[in-house]
Design a protein around this motif. Structure first.
Motif, PDB file in Angstrom:
ATOM      1  N   MET A   1       0.870  -1.173   0.013  1.00  0.00           N
ATOM      2  CA  MET A   1      -0.140   0.060  -0.067  1.00  0.00           C
ATOM      3  C   MET A   1       0.895   1.221   0.019  1.00  0.00           C
ATOM      4  SD  MET A   1      -2.980   1.108   2.569  1.00  0.00           S
ATOM      5  CE  MET A   1      -4.156  -0.068   1.977  1.00  0.00           C
ATOM      6  N   ASN A   2       0.464   2.314  -0.716  1.00  0.00           N
ATOM      7  CA  ASN A   2       1.172   3.390  -0.857  1.00  0.00           C
ATOM      8  C   ASN A   2       0.894   4.500   0.531  1.00  0.00           C
ATOM      9  OD1 ASN A   2       2.243   3.178  -3.303  1.00  0.00           O
ATOM     10  ND2 ASN A   2       0.347   3.947  -4.160  1.00  0.00           N
ATOM     11  N   ALA A   3       1.927   4.807   1.000  1.00  0.00           N
ATOM     12  CA  ALA A   3       1.878   5.999   2.124  1.00  0.00           C
ATOM     13  C   ALA A   3       2.416   7.712   1.673  1.00  0.00           C
ATOM     14  CB  ALA A   3       2.762   5.279   3.219  1.00  0.00           C
ATOM     15  N   ILE A   4       1.995   8.111   2.365  1.00  0.00           N
ATOM     16  CA  ILE A   4       2.333   9.728   2.088  1.00  0.00           C
ATOM     17  C   ILE A   4       2.417  10.251   3.617  1.00  0.00           C
ATOM     18  CG2 ILE A   4       1.323   9.732  -0.004  1.00  0.00           C
ATOM     19  CD1 ILE A   4      -0.931  11.619   1.123  1.00  0.00           C
ATOM     20  N   LEU A   5       3.263  11.413   3.552  1.00  0.00           N
ATOM     21  CA  LEU A   5       3.197  12.332   4.615  1.00  0.00           C
ATOM     22  C   LEU A   5       2.513  13.435   4.137  1.00  0.00           C
ATOM     23  CD1 LEU A   5       4.991  13.037   7.268  1.00  0.00           C
ATOM     24  CD2 LEU A   5       6.618  13.824   6.133  1.00  0.00           C
ATOM     25  N   LEU A   6       1.554  13.663   4.780  1.00  0.00           N
ATOM     26  CA  LEU A   6       0.439  14.851   4.557  1.00  0.00           C
ATOM     27  C   LEU A   6       0.838  15.999   5.660  1.00  0.00           C
ATOM     28  CD1 LEU A   6      -1.756  15.947   2.927  1.00  0.00           C
ATOM     29  CD2 LEU A   6      -3.195  14.638   4.481  1.00  0.00           C
ATOM     30  N   ALA A   7       1.202  17.091   4.953  1.00  0.00           N
ATOM     31  CA  ALA A   7       1.396  18.112   5.876  1.00  0.00           C
ATOM     32  C   ALA A   7      -0.012  18.797   5.970  1.00  0.00           C
ATOM     33  CB  ALA A   7       2.358  19.512   5.183  1.00  0.00           C
ATOM     34  N   GLU A   8      -0.509  19.142   7.458  1.00  0.00           N
ATOM     35  CA  GLU A   8      -1.873  19.631   7.488  1.00  0.00           C
ATOM     36  C   GLU A   8      -1.711  20.974   7.272  1.00  0.00           C
ATOM     37  OE1 GLU A   8      -3.748  16.897  10.726  1.00  0.00           O
ATOM     38  OE2 GLU A   8      -2.099  17.818  11.556  1.00  0.00           O
ATOM     39  N   SER A   9      -3.029  21.610   7.178  1.00  0.00           N
ATOM     40  CA  SER A   9      -3.311  22.852   7.025  1.00  0.00           C
ATOM     41  C   SER A   9      -4.624  23.335   7.540  1.00  0.00           C
ATOM     42  CB  SER A   9      -3.526  23.561   5.556  1.00  0.00           C
ATOM     43  OG  SER A   9      -4.824  23.279   5.000  1.00  0.00           O
ATOM     44  N   PRO A  10      -5.069  24.517   8.064  1.00  0.00           N
ATOM     45  CA  PRO A  10      -6.077  24.558   8.862  1.00  0.00           C
ATOM     46  C   PRO A  10      -7.565  24.267   7.881  1.00  0.00           C
ATOM     47  CG  PRO A  10      -4.920  26.542   8.992  1.00  0.00           C
ATOM     48  CD  PRO A  10      -4.238  25.619   8.079  1.00  0.00           C
ATOM     49  N   ARG A  11      -7.405  24.375   6.509  1.00  0.00           N
ATOM     50  CA  ARG A  11      -8.506  23.947   5.763  1.00  0.00           C
ATOM     51  C   ARG A  11      -8.386  22.423   5.753  1.00  0.00           C
ATOM     52  NH1 ARG A  11      -6.374  28.085   1.438  1.00  0.00           N
ATOM     53  NH2 ARG A  11      -4.852  28.555   3.009  1.00  0.00           N
ATOM     54  N   THR A  12      -9.123  21.588   6.368  1.00  0.00           N
ATOM     55  CA  THR A  12      -9.112  20.380   6.362  1.00  0.00           C
ATOM     56  C   THR A  12      -9.763  19.274   5.690  1.00  0.00           C
ATOM     57  OG1 THR A  12     -10.680  20.235   8.257  1.00  0.00           O
ATOM     58  CG2 THR A  12      -8.493  20.580   9.032  1.00  0.00           C
TER      59      THR A  12
ATOM     60  N   PHE B   1      -9.026  18.931   2.403  1.00  0.00           N
ATOM     61  CA  PHE B   1      -8.169  17.934   1.796  1.00  0.00           C
ATOM     62  C   PHE B   1      -7.867  16.698   2.430  1.00  0.00           C
ATOM     63  CE2 PHE B   1      -3.912  16.955   0.037  1.00  0.00           C
ATOM     64  CZ  PHE B   1      -4.433  16.591  -1.258  1.00  0.00           C
ATOM     65  N   ALA B   2      -7.183  16.948   3.774  1.00  0.00           N
ATOM     66  CA  ALA B   2      -6.411  16.074   4.589  1.00  0.00           C
ATOM     67  C   ALA B   2      -7.621  14.974   4.773  1.00  0.00           C
ATOM     68  CB  ALA B   2      -6.128  16.751   5.789  1.00  0.00           C
ATOM     69  N   GLU B   3      -9.082  15.542   5.196  1.00  0.00           N
ATOM     70  CA  GLU B   3     -10.103  14.361   5.162  1.00  0.00           C
ATOM     71  C   GLU B   3     -10.489  13.506   3.804  1.00  0.00           C
ATOM     72  OE1 GLU B   3     -12.588  15.621   8.963  1.00  0.00           O
ATOM     73  OE2 GLU B   3     -12.511  17.131   7.373  1.00  0.00           O
ATOM     74  N   SER B   4     -10.107  14.255   2.627  1.00  0.00           N
ATOM     75  CA  SER B   4     -10.480  13.655   1.459  1.00  0.00           C
ATOM     76  C   SER B   4      -9.286  12.587   1.321  1.00  0.00           C
ATOM     77  CB  SER B   4     -10.407  14.325   0.210  1.00  0.00           C
ATOM     78  OG  SER B   4     -10.225  13.726  -0.906  1.00  0.00           O
ATOM     79  N   VAL B   5      -8.128  12.888   1.661  1.00  0.00           N
ATOM     80  CA  VAL B   5      -6.884  11.839   1.493  1.00  0.00           C
ATOM     81  C   VAL B   5      -7.186  10.858   2.477  1.00  0.00           C
ATOM     82  CG1 VAL B   5      -4.405  11.483   1.840  1.00  0.00           C
ATOM     83  CG2 VAL B   5      -5.368  13.615   0.531  1.00  0.00           C
ATOM     84  N   LEU B   6      -7.505  10.986   3.641  1.00  0.00           N
ATOM     85  CA  LEU B   6      -7.841  10.206   4.772  1.00  0.00           C
ATOM     86  C   LEU B   6      -8.960   9.113   4.511  1.00  0.00           C
ATOM     87  CD1 LEU B   6      -7.069  12.322   7.809  1.00  0.00           C
ATOM     88  CD2 LEU B   6      -5.660  10.236   7.280  1.00  0.00           C
ATOM     89  N   GLY B   7      -9.829   9.503   3.732  1.00  0.00           N
ATOM     90  CA  GLY B   7     -10.792   8.788   3.272  1.00  0.00           C
ATOM     91  C   GLY B   7     -10.833   7.908   2.313  1.00  0.00           C
ATOM     92  N   ARG B   8      -9.823   7.938   1.667  1.00  0.00           N
ATOM     93  CA  ARG B   8      -9.172   7.065   0.575  1.00  0.00           C
ATOM     94  C   ARG B   8      -8.398   5.843   1.057  1.00  0.00           C
ATOM     95  NH1 ARG B   8     -10.112   8.897  -4.229  1.00  0.00           N
ATOM     96  NH2 ARG B   8      -8.226   7.518  -5.274  1.00  0.00           N
ATOM     97  N   GLY B   9      -9.170   4.602   0.896  1.00  0.00           N
ATOM     98  CA  GLY B   9      -8.693   3.193   1.359  1.00  0.00           C
ATOM     99  C   GLY B   9      -7.253   2.821   0.974  1.00  0.00           C
ATOM    100  N   GLU B  10      -7.044   3.435  -0.360  1.00  0.00           N
ATOM    101  CA  GLU B  10      -5.815   2.919  -1.011  1.00  0.00           C
ATOM    102  C   GLU B  10      -4.503   3.676  -0.621  1.00  0.00           C
ATOM    103  OE1 GLU B  10      -7.083   5.966  -3.936  1.00  0.00           O
ATOM    104  OE2 GLU B  10      -8.251   4.333  -2.559  1.00  0.00           O
ATOM    105  N   VAL B  11      -4.323   4.511   0.383  1.00  0.00           N
ATOM    106  CA  VAL B  11      -3.351   5.295   0.714  1.00  0.00           C
ATOM    107  C   VAL B  11      -3.392   5.410   2.265  1.00  0.00           C
ATOM    108  CG1 VAL B  11      -4.345   7.613   0.608  1.00  0.00           C
ATOM    109  CG2 VAL B  11      -2.006   7.322   0.312  1.00  0.00           C
ATOM    110  N   GLU B  12      -1.929   4.957   2.758  1.00  0.00           N
ATOM    111  CA  GLU B  12      -1.790   5.228   4.081  1.00  0.00           C
ATOM    112  C   GLU B  12      -1.348   6.730   4.470  1.00  0.00           C
ATOM    113  OE1 GLU B  12      -0.604   1.255   6.374  1.00  0.00           O
ATOM    114  OE2 GLU B  12       0.612   1.434   4.684  1.00  0.00           O
ATOM    115  N   VAL B  13      -1.640   7.179   5.764  1.00  0.00           N
ATOM    116  CA  VAL B  13      -1.203   8.550   5.801  1.00  0.00           C
ATOM    117  C   VAL B  13      -0.535   8.692   7.226  1.00  0.00           C
ATOM    118  CG1 VAL B  13      -1.884  10.851   6.152  1.00  0.00           C
ATOM    119  CG2 VAL B  13      -2.897   9.579   4.269  1.00  0.00           C
ATOM    120  N   VAL B  14       0.568   9.563   7.154  1.00  0.00           N
ATOM    121  CA  VAL B  14       1.146   9.973   8.384  1.00  0.00           C
ATOM    122  C   VAL B  14       1.100  11.570   8.172  1.00  0.00           C
ATOM    123  CG1 VAL B  14       3.613  10.313   9.631  1.00  0.00           C
ATOM    124  CG2 VAL B  14       3.009   8.049   8.457  1.00  0.00           C
TER     125      VAL B  14
END
Length: 158
Positions: free
Chosen positions: A1-12, A14-27
């Motif tokens: 599975m692919n993993a990404i390092l996701l820099a957060e921003s106050p506009r959440t 995008f982060a929630e969209s990425v987190l909702g995708r099952g094919e990518v792991e997030v740090v």
């Protein structure tokens, strides 16, 4: 599975969209000084998160991240770094270069960007399904806050 390092921003969104995708792991890469809503913090409590110290040099934080990643059992190993907006993207680019992670290309980001909401939550749009910019009579501060971007109340201009 692919993993990404996701820099957060106050506009959440995008982060929630990425987190909702099952094919990518997030740090998550979090800036300690960044204002994030309580609801968002609750929703992301289960996600591995590295919090940058705003008082430390970025190079020192990169070394601390690499030690943390190496010493954390079961942590996904990101292959890319990305940010959801220009400010977070700049942090992601600078930090990613220090930890040898390339930035995601616009093509790689397209599926997550396509999943972003184009309408306000039903409570705000009253279930009309209208694009948020066509809605009238609501509080812009409330609307932005409902989308995950806490907005400050502005004083009326003279």
């Amino acid at each position: 599975m692919n993993a990404i390092l996701l820099a957060e921003s106050p506009r959440t969104a995008f982060a929630e969209s990425v987190l909702g995708r099952g094919e990518v792991e997030v740090v998550l890469l979090r800036l300690d000084s960044m204002p994030l809503g309580r609801a968002y913090l609750r929703r992301t409590a289960h996600v591995p998160t590295f919090t940058l110290d705003p008082g430390a040099a970025l190079m020192d934080e990169a070394a601390r991240y690499l030690r943390w990643a190496k010493g954390t059992k079961g942590l996904p190993r990101p292959r890319f770094v990305c940010g959801g907006d220009p400010e977070a993207g700049e942090v992601a680019r600078r930090f990613g270069a220090l930890v040898d992670l390339p930035e995601l290309t616009p093509e790689q980001l397209a599926p997550a960007r396509a999943a972003l909401p184009t309408t306000l939550p039903a409570a705000v749009s009253a279930g009309t399904g209208e694009p948020w910019w066509n809605l009238g009579g609501g509080s812009l501060e409330r609307d932005l806050s409902d989308l995950g971007n806490p907005a400050k109340r502005l004083a009326p201009s003279a």
